[in-house]
Scaffold this motif. Structure first.
Motif, PDB file in Angstrom:
ATOM      1  N   UNK B  87       0.265  -1.082  -0.057  1.00  0.00           N
ATOM      2  CA  UNK B  87       0.035   0.044   0.032  1.00  0.00           C
ATOM      3  C   UNK B  87       1.136   0.803  -0.267  1.00  0.00           C
ATOM      4  N   UNK B  88       1.042   1.641  -0.990  1.00  0.00           N
ATOM      5  CA  UNK B  88       1.083   3.265  -0.944  1.00  0.00           C
ATOM      6  C   UNK B  88       1.276   4.238  -0.562  1.00  0.00           C
ATOM      7  N   UNK B  89       1.777   4.419   0.790  1.00  0.00           N
ATOM      8  CA  UNK B  89       1.719   5.353   1.575  1.00  0.00           C
ATOM      9  C   UNK B  89       2.372   6.840   1.343  1.00  0.00           C
ATOM     10  N   UNK B  90       1.879   7.284   1.655  1.00  0.00           N
ATOM     11  CA  UNK B  90       3.263   8.895   0.963  1.00  0.00           C
ATOM     12  C   UNK B  90       2.655   9.668   2.325  1.00  0.00           C
ATOM     13  N   UNK B  91       1.897   9.260   3.312  1.00  0.00           N
ATOM     14  CA  UNK B  91       1.330  10.307   4.727  1.00  0.00           C
ATOM     15  C   UNK B  91       2.301   9.307   6.248  1.00  0.00           C
ATOM     16  N   UNK B  92       2.861   8.467   5.798  1.00  0.00           N
ATOM     17  CA  UNK B  92       2.854   8.054   7.286  1.00  0.00           C
ATOM     18  C   UNK B  92       3.309   8.953   8.376  1.00  0.00           C
ATOM     19  N   UNK B  93       4.265   9.586   8.064  1.00  0.00           N
ATOM     20  CA  UNK B  93       4.943  11.026   8.950  1.00  0.00           C
ATOM     21  C   UNK B  93       3.053  11.430   9.736  1.00  0.00           C
ATOM     22  N   UNK B  94       2.473  11.037   9.637  1.00  0.00           N
ATOM     23  CA  UNK B  94       1.051  11.458  10.202  1.00  0.00           C
ATOM     24  C   UNK B  94       1.057  10.562  11.599  1.00  0.00           C
ATOM     25  N   UNK B  95       0.942   8.954  10.966  1.00  0.00           N
ATOM     26  CA  UNK B  95       1.064   8.647  12.814  1.00  0.00           C
ATOM     27  C   UNK B  95       2.759   8.612  13.674  1.00  0.00           C
ATOM     28  N   UNK B  96       3.545   8.757  13.099  1.00  0.00           N
ATOM     29  CA  UNK B  96       4.971  10.027  13.555  1.00  0.00           C
ATOM     30  C   UNK B  96       4.529  10.602  14.524  1.00  0.00           C
ATOM     31  N   UNK B  97       3.672  11.619  13.893  1.00  0.00           N
ATOM     32  CA  UNK B  97       2.972  13.081  14.975  1.00  0.00           C
ATOM     33  C   UNK B  97       2.409  12.813  15.429  1.00  0.00           C
ATOM     34  N   UNK B  98       1.135  11.719  15.183  1.00  0.00           N
ATOM     35  CA  UNK B  98      -0.071  11.384  16.866  1.00  0.00           C
ATOM     36  C   UNK B  98       1.130  11.113  17.425  1.00  0.00           C
ATOM     37  N   UNK B  99       1.172  10.192  17.328  1.00  0.00           N
ATOM     38  CA  UNK B  99       2.818   9.753  18.330  1.00  0.00           C
ATOM     39  C   UNK B  99       3.158  10.513  19.327  1.00  0.00           C
ATOM     40  N   UNK B 100       4.289  11.358  19.108  1.00  0.00           N
ATOM     41  CA  UNK B 100       4.763  12.911  19.089  1.00  0.00           C
ATOM     42  C   UNK B 100       3.628  13.000  20.234  1.00  0.00           C
ATOM     43  N   UNK B 101       3.357  14.127  19.813  1.00  0.00           N
ATOM     44  CA  UNK B 101       2.032  14.796  19.521  1.00  0.00           C
ATOM     45  C   UNK B 101       1.185  14.208  21.539  1.00  0.00           C
ATOM     46  N   UNK B 102       0.920  13.194  21.169  1.00  0.00           N
ATOM     47  CA  UNK B 102      -0.126  12.374  21.851  1.00  0.00           C
ATOM     48  C   UNK B 102       0.713  12.381  23.597  1.00  0.00           C
ATOM     49  N   UNK B 103       1.836  11.937  23.369  1.00  0.00           N
ATOM     50  CA  UNK B 103       2.773  11.591  24.343  1.00  0.00           C
ATOM     51  C   UNK B 103       2.910  13.159  24.425  1.00  0.00           C
ATOM     52  N   UNK B 104       3.616  13.935  23.893  1.00  0.00           N
ATOM     53  CA  UNK B 104       3.895  15.404  24.540  1.00  0.00           C
ATOM     54  C   UNK B 104       3.204  15.696  25.477  1.00  0.00           C
ATOM     55  N   UNK B 105       1.549  16.030  24.956  1.00  0.00           N
ATOM     56  CA  UNK B 105       0.975  16.967  25.395  1.00  0.00           C
ATOM     57  C   UNK B 105       0.349  16.371  26.569  1.00  0.00           C
ATOM     58  N   UNK B 106       0.690  15.345  27.060  1.00  0.00           N
ATOM     59  CA  UNK B 106       0.348  14.078  28.052  1.00  0.00           C
ATOM     60  C   UNK B 106       2.203  13.920  29.499  1.00  0.00           C
ATOM     61  N   UNK B 107       2.395  14.597  28.504  1.00  0.00           N
ATOM     62  CA  UNK B 107       3.355  14.541  29.708  1.00  0.00           C
ATOM     63  C   UNK B 107       3.556  15.879  29.769  1.00  0.00           C
ATOM     64  N   UNK B 108       3.770  16.935  29.525  1.00  0.00           N
ATOM     65  CA  UNK B 108       3.524  17.936  29.396  1.00  0.00           C
ATOM     66  C   UNK B 108       2.773  18.919  30.265  1.00  0.00           C
ATOM     67  N   UNK B 109       1.516  18.238  29.590  1.00  0.00           N
ATOM     68  CA  UNK B 109       0.327  19.438  30.612  1.00  0.00           C
ATOM     69  C   UNK B 109      -0.359  18.576  31.420  1.00  0.00           C
ATOM     70  N   UNK B 110      -0.378  16.799  31.908  1.00  0.00           N
ATOM     71  CA  UNK B 110      -1.060  15.877  32.752  1.00  0.00           C
ATOM     72  C   UNK B 110       0.106  15.446  33.485  1.00  0.00           C
ATOM     73  N   UNK B 111       1.683  16.373  33.669  1.00  0.00           N
ATOM     74  CA  UNK B 111       2.922  15.541  33.816  1.00  0.00           C
ATOM     75  C   UNK B 111       3.197  14.101  34.174  1.00  0.00           C
ATOM     76  N   UNK B 112       2.109  13.229  33.185  1.00  0.00           N
ATOM     77  CA  UNK B 112       2.221  12.267  33.135  1.00  0.00           C
ATOM     78  C   UNK B 112       4.138  11.579  32.692  1.00  0.00           C
TER      79      UNK B 112
END
Lengths: 236, 385
Positions: B87-112
């Motif tokens: 499956x030719x996926x040209x937007x794979x970095x979207x998942x990279x972003x989802x992971x980085x942002x989800x973890x970043x937001x939870x750890x900086x804003x909620x202190x996890x």
């Protein structure tokens, strides 16, 4: 027991009629050859049996199953397997992987391995090539791999669409032998062929269809000596 | 001739299988057994990577190696989607972003702690995989590529414009991993050797990328699901004829790719301590795709080589200053000309791992085979007028 009966079937592709009142049957354990010219409706018949197209009228039953209402994957699961025209081997997967894939719907892994082993016994050439990519095989070997792949699924009824297409006469003979052996091991075969001579040699019975209708039927030995068949398909 | 297709009762003895054309030598045994050799080779590379910080542990080296390993993980994930399932996926970095942002937001804003965010990241990635893959995987080839390209941009632009993601400046101050009160930042002393936080993090990434990403993805590719993926890639209609539900199989590849990408995103966020939308531009999707294609689609060693190349080459070519991307491009063109199936194609084997049958002389062949003798009639002598 499980007898395939196609009764008075009409099949349309939009407005184009492919099958006109087609009636034929395949008894369990037989090889039945389906002969006919280009465009006669051979492949349409097989596609309909695998559930890819629905007939407009008529009935198609296999044992107590009504094939016209079943989904393609359910038909595969019921062990009616179709080896499509042109072999359609998975070209970047190895021969062994191709055979393993034939057993995708078989949950018992040991049974799959056993059947692969049986396919290798039947076609030793495949064992030689087991780690080679499917696309690098010769045409005859690809046809063997396609039949082997279907055998691993454990077919009760095997639909073969022009297994001799594009093969050298000697290889055609080998493929036909393999089909005969498949039958000997207990599989019913519906064989669609242009190569009437090869098909009628191994078949028990045969049907000739023209424009979607059966025009001749009978024992293979009778068809082989029938003057009309000789003129039209065997060449003097 | 006719006897071959003779009466029914003779069929059994008539159908003895024809003898093979060539007698092939047995597979290598012992250490040179292809699979075992490759496993050993992988283990040696892994140990070499473990030893490396003892040879040179400058922050620069450790930092680029950590990034390189994260790229390996990303590429292994994309390899499932592109290499196995085709499956030719040209937007794979979207998942990279989802992971980085989800973890970043939870750890900086909620202190996890970053470690605690992983289950949520997994859920977010599976959800993103289903949201993006669900409707688009009914498309094939070029259409799929265009839609995934669009989704990749949507994710980046959304991150660029939302308040919770910090807008264009992103999220800062993501802490490193910590486990039950102990964090990599504390450092550790083992066997009298001091490990600083960066080296510890490098080891952590090495184990996750090497163990989970590489071994996990490679084993998936060899199993039943992997075969189903490859069959869909080779011929979708024939795969359906084998009874494979192609849509479900494709979606599973997509979700697994999403999980790999998301976890790589968590590691990247923690590694750089910050995430911003510029890290998720189309260029990065293209780079990771390049790693997969350049290395060899569906080939584990190939994809690792490709990922190391795309992440390390710009660093190694740093001396060339402005020319480095040009040289990078030229190197890639050369690779594609001479190795069109990738540096290390799938199913390729090192030449000394498989024994070939020796070429036999004609005399030997006559002895050992029951050759099919074809007599060619002598052509009649030409009659001259």
């Amino acid at each position: 027991m499980a007898k395939l009966v196609i009764d008075n079937v009409d099949l349309f592709y939009h407005r184009v009629q492919a099958l006109r009142g087609l009636t034929l049957e395949v008894n369990e354990g037989e090889i039945v050859a389906l002969l006919g010219n280009n465009g006669a409706g051979k492949t349409s018949t097989l596609s309909m049996l695998s559930g890819l197209y629905r007939p407009k009228s008529g009935t198609v039953t296999w044992g107590d199953r009504d094939l016209t209402t079943m989904q393609p994957w359910d038909i595969v699961e019921a062990k009616l397997l179709h080896v499509p025209e042109g072999r359609r081997i998975f070209s970047t997967m190895t021969v062994h992987e191709n055979l393993q894939l034939g057993g995708y719907l078989v949950d018992d892994q040991k049974l799959v391995d056993e059947r692969i082993e049986r396919a290798y016994e039947l076609m030793p050439r495949l064992r030689e090539r087991r780690n080679q990519e499917g696309g690098t095989l010769s045409g005859g070997e690809q046809q063997m791999a396609a039949i082997g792949r279907a055998l691993v699924g454990g077919p009760k009824l095997l639909l073969l669409d022009e297994p001799s297409m594009g093969l050298a006469p000697l290889i055609v003979k080998q493929v036909m032998e393999i089909i005969k052996e498949v039958q000997a091991q207990g599989t019913t075969v519906l064989l669609v062929e242009q190569n009437a001579r090869a098909a009628l040699r191994i078949a028990d019975r045969g049907y000739v269809i023209e424009s979607g209708t059966v025009t001749m039927e009978g024992a293979a030995s009778d068809l082989r000596t029938n003057s009309k068949v000789i003129d039209a398909y065997l060449g003097a | 001739m006719a006897s071959l297709f003779g009466s029914r009762d003779r069929i059994d003895d008539l159908l003895t299988a024809p003898a093979p054309f060539v007698k092939r030598p047995e597979q290598n045994k012992g250490l040179l057994h292809p699979q075992r050799f490759m496993n050993m080779f992988g283990l040696i590379v892994f140990i070499a990577a473990m030893v490396l910080p003892f040879i040179s542990a400058t922050p620069y080296i450790i930092s680029i190696l950590t990034s390189a390993l994260i790229y390996v993980m990303l590429a292994m994930g994309l390899n499932v989607v592109v290499g196995y399932a085709g499956l030719l996926d040209l937007g794979y970095v979207a998942f990279f972003a989802v992971g980085a942002y989800t973890s970043g937001i939870l750890s900086t804003r909620l202190g996890w702690s970053v470690f605690e965010t992983i289950p949520v990241v997994l859920l977010a990635c599976v959800a993103a995989g289903i949201i993006i893959g669900g409707p688009t995987l009914r498309l094939r080839t070029d259409y799929l590529a265009i839609v995934t390209l669009g989704f990749g941009e949507i994710v980046r632009l959304t991150a660029n414009n939302l308040a919770i993601t910090g807008g264009p400046s992103g999220i800062h101050g993501i802490r490193t991993f910590s486990f039950f009160g102990w964090s990599f930042a504390d450092g550790a002393t083992l066997f009298g050797i001091d490990f600083n936080s960066k080296v510890l993090f490098y080891y952590f990434v090495l184990i996750v990328a090497g163990g989970l990403a590489v071994i996990g993805a490679a084993r998936l590719g060899k199993g039943k699901l992997g075969r189903a993926w490859k069959s869909v890639r080779d011929d979708e209609d024939a795969a359906e004829a084998m009874g494979i539900n192609t849509y479900r199989v494709k979606l599973s590849a997509y979700i697994i790719g999403a999980i790999w990408g998301g976890l790589a995103g968590v590691l990247m966020g923690s590694h750089l301590t910050a995430v911003s939308p510029t890290s998720f531009e189309f260029l990065y999707s293209a780079l990771v795709l390049m790693a997969v294609v350049l290395g060899g689609m569906g080939s584990t060693p190939g994809v690792i080589i490709g990922a190391l190349f795309i992440s390390l080459a710009p660093e190694l070519l740093r001396d060339f200053a402005d020319w480095r991307y040009l040289i990078f491009g030229v190197l890639m063109v050369i690779t594609m000309i001479f190795r069109p199936k990738g540096v290390w194609p799938a199913n390729a084997m090192l030449p000394w791992l498989h024994r070939r049958s020796p070429m036999r002389s004609a005399a030997e062949r006559d002895e050992s085979d029951e050759a099919v003798v074809v007599t060619v009639p002598e052509p009649p002598e030409e009659r001259r007028p």
